[in-house]
Write a protein that holds these residues in place. Structure first.
Motif: not given
Length: 180
Positions: A10-15, A17-26, A51-52, A57-60
């Motif tokens: 799902a995240i790959a598909h969002l990306r 389509r231009g969505w921004q994603c930051e991985p989980v930090s420990v 962050y997704l 950045e109006t939908v997250w």
């Protein structure tokens, strides 16, 4: 498909389509209290990213740490519940709002064209609500699994009126409606 794999698809598909994603930090922080009784599937989903958000950045989507103690963010995970309580004109209305939100946990917030959200209902379905009546909802998918599958491009388990590329789905997640 396994939940972690589905979340990543799902995240790959969002990306795409231009969505921004930051991985989980420990993080050593404990699970936020509001998630203590959440399903394993929801905890896996919100723990897949820190962050997704849509390109504007109006939908997250809310990440695991977004459910923690209040932050400096303009919109906390329960912002729409707080707004509804503030707008209630009687104690009975405030109690009704509080009772409603005990059965719904927001997973996505939107301020794109007005206030909207997606939430996981107590029955496991994913629902959509919007201002001015946040407590009036429409079912988007029968489960979080189905919803994530729809984002990833799968259609199994969606209501007949909801397909991955339906107008409401496209509008909320991507801000546009496909012209076929």
């Amino acid at each position: 498909m396994y939940t972690r794999e589905l979340a990543e698809a799902a995240i790959a598909h969002l990306r795409e389509r231009g969505w921004q994603c930051e991985p989980v930090s420990v993080s050593e922080t404990p699970l936020p209290e509001v998630l203590e009784h959440a399903s394993d599937e929801l905890i896996t989903w919100v723990s897949t990213f820190s962050y997704l958000a849509s390109p504007d950045e109006t939908v997250w989507f809310l990440a695991r740490d977004d459910y923690g103690p209040e932050t400096d963010d303009t919109f906390s995970w329960d912002a729409f519940e707080r707004l509804s309580i503030r707008e209630a004109v009687s104690e009975a209305e405030r109690k009704g709002v509080t009772a409603f939100w005990r059965g719904y946990l927001p997973i996505l917030l939107s301020v794109r064209g007005g206030y909207e959200y997606l939430a996981l209902a107590a029955d496991g379905s994913v629902v959509h609500g919007e201002a001015p009546d946040f407590e009036a909802t429409t079912t988007v998918a029968e489960s979080l699994h189905t919803f994530l599958g729809a984002i990833a491009g799968e259609t199994e388990g969606l209501p007949e009126t909801q397909t991955p590329l339906s107008e409401s789905f496209e509008r909320l997640l991507f801000g546009v409606v496909s012209r076929r």
